[in-house]
Design a protein around this motif. Sequence first.
Motif, mmCIF file in Angstrom:
data_model
loop_
_atom_site.group_PDB
_atom_site.id
_atom_site.type_symbol
_atom_site.label_atom_id
_atom_site.label_comp_id
_atom_site.label_asym_id
_atom_site.label_seq_id
_atom_site.Cartn_x
_atom_site.Cartn_y
_atom_site.Cartn_z
ATOM 1 N N LYS A 48 0.864 -1.175 0.000
ATOM 2 C CA LYS A 48 0.000 0.000 0.000
ATOM 3 C C LYS A 48 0.903 1.227 0.000
ATOM 4 N N ALA A 49 0.593 2.187 -0.874
ATOM 5 C CA ALA A 49 1.463 3.354 -1.014
ATOM 6 C C ALA A 49 1.425 4.232 0.233
ATOM 7 N N ILE A 50 2.550 4.882 0.513
ATOM 8 C CA ILE A 50 2.663 5.841 1.608
ATOM 9 C C ILE A 50 2.717 7.241 0.989
ATOM 10 N N PHE A 51 1.861 8.152 1.471
ATOM 11 C CA PHE A 51 1.812 9.498 0.907
ATOM 12 C C PHE A 51 2.062 10.543 1.985
ATOM 13 N N ALA A 52 2.584 11.677 1.557
ATOM 14 C CA ALA A 52 2.752 12.835 2.437
ATOM 15 C C ALA A 52 2.436 14.094 1.635
ATOM 16 N N LYS A 53 1.826 15.055 2.285
ATOM 17 C CA LYS A 53 1.568 16.336 1.638
ATOM 18 C C LYS A 53 2.836 17.173 1.673
ATOM 19 N N LEU A 54 3.202 17.724 0.529
ATOM 20 C CA LEU A 54 4.432 18.512 0.418
ATOM 21 C C LEU A 54 4.114 19.986 0.609
ATOM 22 N N SER A 55 5.001 20.675 1.299
ATOM 23 C CA SER A 55 4.758 22.063 1.673
ATOM 24 C C SER A 55 5.932 22.955 1.304
ATOM 25 N N GLU A 56 5.623 24.193 0.959
ATOM 26 C CA GLU A 56 6.670 25.190 0.705
ATOM 27 C C GLU A 56 7.540 25.401 1.947
ATOM 28 N N LEU A 57 6.965 25.156 3.125
ATOM 29 C CA LEU A 57 7.719 25.346 4.361
ATOM 30 C C LEU A 57 8.933 24.427 4.415
ATOM 31 N N ARG A 58 8.858 23.294 3.700
ATOM 32 C CA ARG A 58 9.989 22.358 3.642
ATOM 33 C C ARG A 58 10.512 22.243 2.224
ATOM 34 N N ASP A 59 10.376 23.311 1.462
ATOM 35 C CA ASP A 59 10.868 23.347 0.086
ATOM 36 C C ASP A 59 10.303 22.184 -0.729
ATOM 37 N N MET A 60 9.029 21.872 -0.487
ATOM 38 C CA MET A 60 8.311 20.812 -1.211
ATOM 39 C C MET A 60 8.981 19.442 -1.050
ATOM 40 N N SER A 61 9.593 19.222 0.118
ATOM 41 C CA SER A 61 10.269 17.943 0.371
ATOM 42 C C SER A 61 9.646 17.253 1.573
ATOM 43 N N GLU A 62 9.881 15.947 1.672
ATOM 44 C CA GLU A 62 9.428 15.185 2.833
ATOM 45 C C GLU A 62 10.261 13.908 2.929
ATOM 46 N N VAL A 63 10.307 13.369 4.138
ATOM 47 C CA VAL A 63 10.958 12.084 4.379
ATOM 48 C C VAL A 63 9.869 11.070 4.702
ATOM 49 N N LEU A 64 9.765 10.052 3.865
ATOM 50 C CA LEU A 64 8.787 8.987 4.065
ATOM 51 C C LEU A 64 9.492 7.781 4.682
ATOM 52 N N VAL A 65 8.843 7.157 5.647
ATOM 53 C CA VAL A 65 9.462 6.070 6.407
ATOM 54 C C VAL A 65 8.782 4.751 6.050
ATOM 55 N N LEU A 66 9.589 3.769 5.681
ATOM 56 C CA LEU A 66 9.099 2.420 5.440
ATOM 57 C C LEU A 66 9.351 1.605 6.701
ATOM 58 N N ASN A 67 8.293 1.123 7.309
ATOM 59 C CA ASN A 67 8.405 0.391 8.579
ATOM 60 C C ASN A 67 8.080 -1.084 8.400
ATOM 61 N N ASN A 68 8.422 -1.868 9.410
ATOM 62 C CA ASN A 68 8.108 -3.308 9.452
ATOM 63 C C ASN A 68 8.705 -4.061 8.262
ATOM 64 N N LEU A 69 9.928 -3.682 7.885
ATOM 65 C CA LEU A 69 10.626 -4.380 6.807
ATOM 66 C C LEU A 69 11.302 -5.637 7.363
ATOM 67 N N SER A 70 11.701 -6.514 6.483
ATOM 68 C CA SER A 70 12.408 -7.741 6.885
ATOM 69 C C SER A 70 13.914 -7.499 6.915
ATOM 70 N N THR A 71 14.599 -8.164 7.817
ATOM 71 C CA THR A 71 16.036 -8.000 7.993
ATOM 72 C C THR A 71 16.815 -8.546 6.796
ATOM 73 N N ASP A 72 17.883 -7.832 6.431
ATOM 74 C CA ASP A 72 18.818 -8.291 5.398
ATOM 75 C C ASP A 72 18.073 -8.722 4.129
ATOM 76 N N THR A 73 17.203 -7.829 3.649
ATOM 77 C CA THR A 73 16.341 -8.144 2.514
ATOM 78 C C THR A 73 16.398 -7.015 1.492
ATOM 79 N N GLU A 74 16.455 -7.368 0.219
ATOM 80 C CA GLU A 74 16.440 -6.357 -0.828
ATOM 81 C C GLU A 74 15.000 -6.010 -1.207
ATOM 82 N N TYR A 75 14.737 -4.722 -1.256
ATOM 83 C CA TYR A 75 13.427 -4.219 -1.651
ATOM 84 C C TYR A 75 13.549 -3.397 -2.929
ATOM 85 N N GLU A 76 12.476 -3.377 -3.679
ATOM 86 C CA GLU A 76 12.310 -2.450 -4.799
ATOM 87 C C GLU A 76 11.313 -1.381 -4.370
ATOM 88 N N TYR A 77 11.499 -0.164 -4.889
ATOM 89 C CA TYR A 77 10.510 0.868 -4.573
ATOM 90 C C TYR A 77 10.384 1.853 -5.719
#
Length: 465
Positions: A48-77
């Motif tokens: 399921k996609a993770i979304f964040a609203k981007l704001s001029e206050l942060r120069d239209m940037s954001e840090v999105l966090v992927l949680n509950n990942l598996s250890t020592d595993t390669e992911y595509e995104y």
Amino acid sequence: MLKPTIGPIIGHVTTNHARIFIRGNSQNNAPVFGGIRYRISGTQQWSKAIFAKLSELRDMSEVLVLNNLSTDTEYEYQAGWFSPMSPVHTTDSVAELPLQWPREIYRLRTRSSKAMQARAYIVGSCRYLRMTAGVASLPHLGDRIFASISQLIEGAQPAISATLMTGDQIYVDDLNLIAPDREYKDILSKYRAAFSQPHIKHLMSGTSTYMILDDHEIEDNWPANAGKSDGELYRNAMAAYELYQVSHSPAHELTDNGQVNRSKLEHYWYQFSDGDIEWFVTDSRTRRNLSADDRRILDEAQEQALLNWLINSPARVKFVVTSVMFYPDRKVLGDDAWKAFPEQRLRLLETIRTRRIKNVVFISGDVHGSLTSRLTHSEAADFEVHTIVSSPLCNSKLLPYAKASTFILDQPLVTTAAGDYRHELTSTVISEDNFAHVVVEADQILVNYHDRDGKKLQSIAIKLR
């Protein structure tokens, strides 16, 4: 959806989560959202996609966090941004839209918790990208070394865990004598230009990148050169630094729901671990005390945290990042580094010596030359500390490279009543653009220096104890 204008940048990664920075663009005051979706490599079903609203206050940037990942595993995104037709959308409602994701697929790998496993890192600093009238001049010169780094990473065994950028990722003051940048918008434009070049963008989208500032993120030789009118410059420089370098780092804690806590940032220094290897990344620039009665390159809280970590951490190898040289000292211009803070440096060394702490390695940059060196003690046969210096990724033609004659090598680093701290080079001094490929094996650390085209310049083995 559109490709990120900057990023994705993979920041801090653990065994089960990853922080990814993306930037979009403003759309005439319309709402803008950034998003990421991911899956284990080789599988078909996207998360399921993770979304964040981007704001001029942060120069239209954001840090999105992927949680509950598996250890020592390669992911595509996949990552992108868009502006929906309706102005009333939220991060929940946009998840229901039939979005067309950008085609590019990126990869990341979570950390392994296994001890004694070989691990590798890329280390570099001082990437000069000159700006003229807001536009990068000859940007390919400041970007080409990152293509060589990516090429090395693609075939590296063991795999590269992370890239450490140890200072001067941008030069706010590159035109200091003519037209120094002081305004927030101008400093932001330098970050955008520096981090949107194709090769560094490719590198940071696939490899976890950790950063710490040095002086040129603010002003040359800061804060010694700070003037009475530089308060606004500092605030602007730090606001931009927090957006582009700190936001995806471990300096930010996570909230209870697993997101980056942007409301709390107590300091820029931080720690992270990679199996039985640990890193303490110091802020040796913004917490200085230059008063004669209590000179400090690290503030008291940071020094105490570093000492506690050195004493109590069970890590097999302890890397301490300090953007300026811990040792050896320079003959001239050394007062911007640890040379000018001898009491605090000695406290660290005496702690390592008296507590018999093994396998401590100081990592630094700054001097536009690369080297390794070894520190011993005349009365303590089991004391040994090493330093790995890697600089520059791209030099300015206006600045000289360091060479062996730059450093004080013919006398002890410190003489005390308990004995002398003696140091020696364990490599030649590299006087050209380069980066370090650091491999931690079971019984040694192998330091391979490469030039900007990826050619190996020299290899140094540091025995572990």
